[in-house]
Design a protein around this motif. Structure first.
Motif, PDB file in Angstrom:
ATOM      1  N   SER A 153       0.850  -1.186   0.000  1.00 29.51           N
ATOM      2  CA  SER A 153       0.000   0.000   0.000  1.00 29.51           C
ATOM      3  C   SER A 153       0.886   1.237   0.000  1.00 29.51           C
ATOM      4  O   SER A 153       2.103   1.150   0.198  1.00 29.51           O
ATOM      5  CB  SER A 153      -0.927  -0.003   1.222  1.00 29.51           C
ATOM      6  N   SER A 154       0.285   2.409  -0.229  1.00 30.22           N
ATOM      7  CA  SER A 154       1.064   3.648  -0.299  1.00 30.22           C
ATOM      8  C   SER A 154       1.465   4.110   1.095  1.00 30.22           C
ATOM      9  O   SER A 154       0.708   3.993   2.058  1.00 30.22           O
ATOM     10  CB  SER A 154       0.256   4.743  -0.995  1.00 30.22           C
TER      11      SER A 154
ATOM     12  N   LYS B 144      -3.330   2.505  -7.985  1.00 30.88           N
ATOM     13  CA  LYS B 144      -2.821   1.143  -7.873  1.00 30.88           C
ATOM     14  C   LYS B 144      -3.774   0.112  -8.452  1.00 30.88           C
ATOM     15  O   LYS B 144      -3.344  -1.000  -8.768  1.00 30.88           O
ATOM     16  CB  LYS B 144      -2.538   0.801  -6.403  1.00 30.88           C
TER      17      LYS B 144
ATOM     18  N   ASN C 152       1.135  -4.022   3.464  1.00 29.18           N
ATOM     19  CA  ASN C 152      -0.242  -4.463   3.378  1.00 29.18           C
ATOM     20  C   ASN C 152      -0.658  -5.025   4.746  1.00 29.18           C
ATOM     21  O   ASN C 152       0.177  -5.566   5.478  1.00 29.18           O
ATOM     22  CB  ASN C 152      -0.326  -5.533   2.288  1.00 29.18           C
TER      23      ASN C 152
END
Length: 663
Positions: free
Chosen positions: A256-257, A272, A422
């Motif tokens: 994830s960012s 994404k 994540n």
């Protein structure tokens, strides 16, 4: 009156020798008779100038015209025949696709419909899939070792495309029913290509392996019982958790960012997934449509047409380039001209240059291209906060050294900076005591999760990082290399240790080329031996120079193919390994060496131009480079279906432009 001029035969012969052949006198007719002989001659008069070139005879010109017409007719006829044959073939194939199949009495195990419960949370355990007994081949596969792959990205596709049918009982778990070609998401965000062009259903990909697919989200892992917990959704929208057993597990859930602690990121877009691209497309079209209304003030119009991208990596740069192309090629033609005039694109980068992981020449070329396109590049800046109306960032004044705060009014912000764990990755990392990395699961050179049972759990792609610390293997290396057991390492033993390090951490090989120079540098007392303290300092310094692999699709794809080949060899050689009682620790090493990444180059689209970085060589240019960029991405598509759709999308954009509808 003068007498007529008389010429003799000798005089005529003399003229024939000096006069041009074309001007020579023509032979005369002679009438011979016994009594009378007539001798007459004619002399041609030379023309005043050179005669014009002779024109081709009409018959020859007509023949050439007829030949050209005949071959043109052949070409047209062959084209018509070819189109007719292809169309007929398509229609015939289409006619045979309409089939009416009936399925009666499909065999199914009762355990598939009513699975037994167990595990730490007493959840249903799906030991039998609903299609495990529907035919003989599936029954044979049900007896194979269970391979569970979590994720549907580049790493998972690399495994599925490399495995052979019959190796494992394969199950893929993913929150999406399709895999996405992520490098072209910026193009989909502005309508250059359609979103369906970038996806391929996972069920079609695993059909070759007769695998199984489960829509769900991995939430927990029970390594002691080889169970992975999946969160699914029932028909009434409620959550239902289930265990899926495994013999070998591959974690490929991506990342994830990273937020970097910036407040207000809930108002930002990310890029994404397909859903992200669709949301960005709707916001962009909404902004342009609202800005076109006569009731919109000039200040509000400028805010709506201000696009801010946070992050100067490939995703941020390509998104800025796609928005610029969209405005120049489509907004200019179909919206009021004032709309295009007031569009502003801002790219905020924390480093000194955009595309900082590329060669310096490429960064310079991209920056010059954006400056010509009036894209606002804001480098050496940090985003301090984001609100629904603006972006706040800070820079340092070069003359005073003080921090200055700036504001950009906007209604569109894309956040594309860094990666983070994540949630499932974080859970796995917390389960293992020796996992200390903050952004990914740490794996060894064989991509095995450190701390997990050896040969059972692997991690690849953005959710994993290969260990770079050599000191963590210090005691094992000393025990293997110190042959005389004197607690010191001489140069011969150091060479043995270097070989062992390269086997454990292949990425350290580039920093251990000058073995003798390193040995002499850290042999502070010059006794031709490295004490344990000197050896620790050496290994720490080498470990600091090793850089982790980038979180790119290329790395994930190569790691997936590596794991697929390894698992295939393990499946085929299992009888031999079992017969020789090879322990699980040595099985991976016995069938393949450690993973080695081969960098094939990096590329990025920067607006009707592209840049390529191949390590020692780099290339950047305009339309020619853009077509090279397109050809590479076209070749990397998952299937021929997506290749055909991608080519059609590019043709449609070139002829009719991008789709301006809000979908």
């Amino acid at each position: 009156m003068l007498p007529p001029l008389r010429t003799s035969a000798a005089h005529h012969r003399l003229l024939a020798q000096v006069v041009h052949p074309r001007l020579r006198p023509r032979p005369a007719f002679q009438f011979n008779s016994p009594s009378v002989r007539f001798n007459t001659t004619t002399t041609s008069v030379p023309p005043p100038s050179a005669p014009p070139p002779p024109s081709p005879p009409p018959r020859r010109l007509f023949g050439r015209t007829r030949t050209a017409a005949r071959w043109t007719g052949y070409l047209c006829l062959s084209t018509i025949i070819g189109i007719t044959v292809v169309t007929t073939g398509i229609l015939v194939h289409d006619a045979f696709t309409y089939t009416d199949r009936h399925i009666d009495r499909v065999p199914i195990s009762p355990l598939a419909l009513n699975p037994e419960k167990g595990g730490p949370k007493n959840l249903p355990i799906a030991r039998v899939q609903v299609d495990d007994e529907e035919d003989e081949e599936n029954k044979k596969l049900a007896e194979k070792p269970r391979l569970v792959i979590v994720g549907g990205g580049w790493g998972a596709m690399g495994i599925l495309n490399t495995l052979k049918s019959g190796d494992y009982h394969v199950t893929v778990i993913s929150t999406e029913t399709f895999t996405t070609f992520t490098p072209l998401l910026p193009s989909a965000a502005v309508g250059t290509v359609q979103v369906r062009t970038l996806i391929e259903p996972i069920r079609k990909i695993i059909a070759r392996l007769r695998g199984h697919f489960v829509v769900g989200k991995a939430v927990d892992l029970v390594m002691s019982e080889r169970l992975i917990e999946i969160e699914t959704t029932t028909s009434d929208g409620k959550k239902a958790n289930v265990y899926i057993p495994y013999d070998k597990l591959v974690i490929a859930v991506g990342s994830s960012s990273s937020t970097h602690g910036v407040p207000g990121l809930e108002t930002c877009f990310q890029l994404k997934t397909i859903g992200d691209a669709q949301a960005i497309r709707r916001r962009i079209m909404d902004n342009f449509e609202i800005a076109s209304l006569p009731t919109t003030s000039q200040e509000e119009r400028k805010r709506l047409l201000s696009f801010v991208i946070c992050g100067g990596g490939p995703t941020g740069v390509e998104t800025a380039a796609e928005i610029y192309d969209f405005c120049s090629e489509d907004i200019m033609n179909y919206f009021p001209k004032i709309i295009r005039e007031e569009v502003s694109i801002h790219l905020i980068q924390s480093r000194e240059h955009i595309l900082n992981t590329y060669a310096e020449a490429i960064s310079t070329f991209a920056e010059a291209k954006f400056q010509r396109d009036n894209v606002d590049l804001i480098t050496s800046a940090r985003v301090a906060g984001i609100t629904p109306e603006c972006v706040i960032y800070t820079t340092q004044n070069p003359s005073t050294g003080q921090t200055e705060q700036h504001t950009i009014p906007t209604n569109f912000v894309l956040w594309s900076t860094g990666i983070a764990m994540n949630p499932f990755t974080q859970r796995v990392s917390n389960l293992l005591p020796n996992q200390v990395h903050k952004k990914a699961i740490e794996v060894d050179a064989h991509l095995r999760v450190k701390g997990a049972p050896v040969g059972e759990v692997y991690a690849i792609g953005d959710c994993a990082t290969i260990e770079t610390s050599i000191v963590s293997h210090f005691m094992d290396l000393v025990e293997e290399a110190d042959q005389d057991k004197n607690g010191k390492i001489d140069f011969g033993e150091w060479e043995i240790m270097v070989k062992k390090i390269k086997q454990r951490i292949p990425m350290a090989g580039d920093h251990l080329v000058e073995c003798k120079a390193l040995f002499d540098m850290y042999d502070s007392d010059a006794d031709n031996n490295l004490s344990l303290n000197e050896l620790v300092m050496l290994l720490e310094e080498v470990g600091k120079k090793i850089t982790s692999l980038p979180a790119t699709a290329q790395v994930a794809s190569q790691q997936g193919k590596y794991i697929g080949k390894k698992l295939h060899k393990l499946a085929r050689q299992k009888p031999v390994l079992d017969a020789n009682d090879v322990p699980p620790v040595a099985r991976d090493e016995s069938v393949s060496g450690p993973f080695k990444y081969l960098h094939l180059g990096s590329l990025a689209y920067i607006g009707n131009a592209a840049v390529f970085d191949f390590g020692k060589y780099s290339f950047s240019g305009g339309l020619l480079a853009m077509y090279a960029w397109r050809s590479i991405y076209w070749n990397e598509q998952v299937s021929m279906r997506t290749r055909a759709l991608l080519m059609i999308d590019w043709v449609i954009r070139g002829i009719w432009g991008r789709d301006l509808s809000r979908l």
